[in-house]
Design an enzyme around this catalytic site. Structure first.
Site, PDB file in Angstrom:
ATOM      1  N   TYR A 195       0.828  -1.217   0.000  1.00  0.00           N
ATOM      2  CA  TYR A 195       0.000   0.000   0.000  1.00  0.00           C
ATOM      3  C   TYR A 195       0.859   1.263   0.000  1.00  0.00           C
ATOM      4  CZ  TYR A 195      -4.739  -1.803   0.896  1.00  0.00           C
ATOM      5  OH  TYR A 195      -5.974  -2.387   0.788  1.00  0.00           O
ATOM      6  N   LYS A 209       3.206 -15.283   1.716  1.00  0.00           N
ATOM      7  CA  LYS A 209       3.334 -15.967   0.424  1.00  0.00           C
ATOM      8  C   LYS A 209       4.817 -16.256   0.242  1.00  0.00           C
ATOM      9  CE  LYS A 209       1.580 -17.520  -3.446  1.00  0.00           C
ATOM     10  NZ  LYS A 209       0.666 -18.678  -3.508  1.00  0.00           N
ATOM     11  N   ASP A 240      -3.062 -18.107  -0.044  1.00  0.00           N
ATOM     12  CA  ASP A 240      -4.114 -18.785  -0.826  1.00  0.00           C
ATOM     13  C   ASP A 240      -4.757 -19.890  -0.005  1.00  0.00           C
ATOM     14  OD1 ASP A 240      -1.661 -20.126  -0.940  1.00  0.00           O
ATOM     15  OD2 ASP A 240      -1.875 -20.765  -3.029  1.00  0.00           O
ATOM     16  N   ASP A 298      -6.306  -6.872   4.167  1.00  0.00           N
ATOM     17  CA  ASP A 298      -7.472  -6.206   3.566  1.00  0.00           C
ATOM     18  C   ASP A 298      -8.414  -7.250   2.991  1.00  0.00           C
ATOM     19  OD1 ASP A 298      -9.069  -4.085   2.462  1.00  0.00           O
ATOM     20  OD2 ASP A 298      -8.128  -4.477   0.524  1.00  0.00           O
ATOM     21  N   ASP A 314     -12.229  -8.908   4.749  1.00  0.00           N
ATOM     22  CA  ASP A 314     -13.559  -8.878   4.108  1.00  0.00           C
ATOM     23  C   ASP A 314     -14.148 -10.285   4.090  1.00  0.00           C
ATOM     24  OD1 ASP A 314     -13.420  -6.146   3.504  1.00  0.00           O
ATOM     25  OD2 ASP A 314     -14.170  -6.431   1.460  1.00  0.00           O
TER      26      ASP A 314
HETATM   27  C1  IPM Z   1     -10.343  -1.147   4.384  1.00  0.00           C
HETATM   28  C2  IPM Z   1     -10.660  -0.493   3.066  1.00  0.00           C
HETATM   29  C3  IPM Z   1      -9.523   0.464   2.710  1.00  0.00           C
HETATM   30  C4  IPM Z   1      -8.254  -0.361   2.595  1.00  0.00           C
HETATM   31  C5  IPM Z   1      -9.767   1.293   1.438  1.00  0.00           C
HETATM   32  C6  IPM Z   1     -11.060   2.081   1.504  1.00  0.00           C
HETATM   33  C7  IPM Z   1      -8.617   2.210   1.144  1.00  0.00           C
HETATM   34  O1  IPM Z   1     -10.879  -1.451   2.094  1.00  0.00           O
HETATM   35  O2  IPM Z   1     -10.204  -0.434   5.396  1.00  0.00           O
HETATM   36  O3  IPM Z   1     -10.267  -2.383   4.424  1.00  0.00           O
HETATM   37  O4  IPM Z   1      -7.984  -0.946   1.547  1.00  0.00           O
HETATM   38  O5  IPM Z   1      -7.522  -0.425   3.586  1.00  0.00           O
HETATM   39 MG    MG Z   2     -10.924  -3.451   2.831  1.00  0.00          MG
END
Ligand code: IPM
Ligand code: MG
Length: 358
Positions: free
Chosen positions: A141, A192, A224, A248, A252
């Site tokens: 990032y 990885k 993975d 990240d 999710d």
């Molecule tokens: C998160 C979000 C952010 C990230 C984005 C909005 C920049 O997806 O906090 O997980 O990738 O960190």
């Molecule tokens: Mg995110």
């Protein structure tokens, strides 16, 4: 004693959900006499529209002066065409980086009332309690060089740099091991290392650090495989520690195990446990302004704020219990609705949590 809390509503559903968490914080403030003081500032698209910048100077100053920060979400299609350097997401990355918020805690906990709302079988997810510890101010990032350039042959070429220094790995590793000591005493480090040198180093440093934590069991997993194991047998995990991008993605995925990404809070901490608290979901522009967003991830982020930055465990637990209480009452926003429960609006959900606390 007073505590200064900075609210950053942001974009999309951000203002709606932060308003609910604000209400809940005022309710616990009253009940436990916490001495909370609130201020507000602009971040993301809202800040671009007013000041031309996603992270204005005034917001940085207020953030530095605050004891803790509660953020909604940033971004939306309105700003997607802007130069990447001034997009809303840059504002979020900049505040994380400039405040040194390297340690991102994302707890994925399944409320038993929501077992039916998960896309996985109830027996696979029931009792789920995972803590993802994501490194937040390094990795691909932030790595340099980065950019999009034109090659001599005239075609475009995009590149980023995936880099971690030993001290960055040690710092996030410590947070993971310390966190594991307060829970199931297991850390799974995700990398990885079969392909990427940077994560070969990651694995080595984690292994060296683990000698200081003989009471915590360390394992390693390729990313993975971790993605697969998270949906195959998620309960094998206690604490998962990983870099910025893998964290990240996996967070999710872990969020969905709990029924909805609308349930997942997060804390982003600096070396002194000063923190920024935000739901893991985004600004959800498609449902913004409709009063259907789930405010619980933000309300649970407010609970984390009380616990980690202000040390008010009792008030944090009261909020978490209140969230369990409204779920027991059968109240559900659209994202966690299942037949037989009652569908409520963002505001009605916030009111219900507030009323449980008074
Ligand atoms: C998160 C979000 C952010 C990230 C984005 C909005 C920049 O997806 O906090 O997980 O990738 O960190
Ligand atoms: Mg995110």
């Amino acid at each position: 004693m007073t505590h200064k809390i900075l609210l950053l509503p942001g974009d999309g559903i951000g203002p709606e959900i932060v308003a609910q968490a604000h209400k809940v914080l005022r309710a616990v403030d009253k009940r436990f006499s916490l001495g909370l003081e609130f201020d507000e500032a602009l971040l993301g698209g809202a800040a671009i529209d007013t000041t031309g910048k996603p992270f204005p100077e005034a917001t940085l100053r207020k953030a530095q002066a605050a004891d803790a920060i509660l953020l909604g979400a940033v971004g939306g299609p309105k700003w997607d065409q802007l130069d990447p350097a001034i997009r809303p997401e840059k504002g979020l990355l900049a505040i994380r980086s400039q405040l040194g918020l390297f340690g991102n805690l994302r707890p994925a906990i399944l409320y038993p009332q929501l077992a039916e709302a998960s896309s996985l079988k109830p027996e696979v997810v029931s009792g789920l309690d995972i803590l993802i510890v994501r490194e937040l101010t390094g990795g691909i990032y932030f790595g340099e060089p980065r950019g999009i350039e034109r090659t001599a042959a005239g075609e475009r070429r995009g590149y980023n740099t995936y880099v971690y220094s030993e001290s960055e790995i040690t710092r996030i590793g410590r947070l993971a091991f310390e966190s594991a000591r307060k829970r199931g005493r297991k850390v799974c480090s995700v990398d990885k290392a079969n392909v990427l040198e940077v994560t070969i180093l990651w694995r080595e440093v984690m292994t060296e650090l683990s000698r200081e934590y003989p009471d915590v069991e360390l394992s390693h997993m390729y990313v993975d495989n971790a993605a697969m194991q998270l949906v195959r047998a998620p309960k094998q995990f206690d604490v998962v520690v990983t870099g910025n991008m893998f964290g990240d993605i996996l967070s999710d995925q872990a969020a969905m195990l709990t029924g909805s990404i609308g349930m997942l809070p997060s804390a982003s901490l600096d070396e002194n446990a000063k923190g920024l608290y935000e739901p893991c979901h985004g600004s959800a522009p498609d449902i913004a302004g409709q009063g259907v967003a789930n405010p619980l991830a933000t309300i649970l982020s407010a609970a984390m704020l009380l616990r980690y930055s202000l040390g008010h465990n009792e008030a944090a637990e009261a909020i978490e219990k209140a969230v369990g209480g409204v779920l027991d009452m059968g109240l559900r926003t659209e994202d966690i609705y299942t037949p037989g429960t009652e569908k409520v609006s963002t505001e009605a959900m916030g009111d219900a949590v507030e009323n449980t606390l008074i």
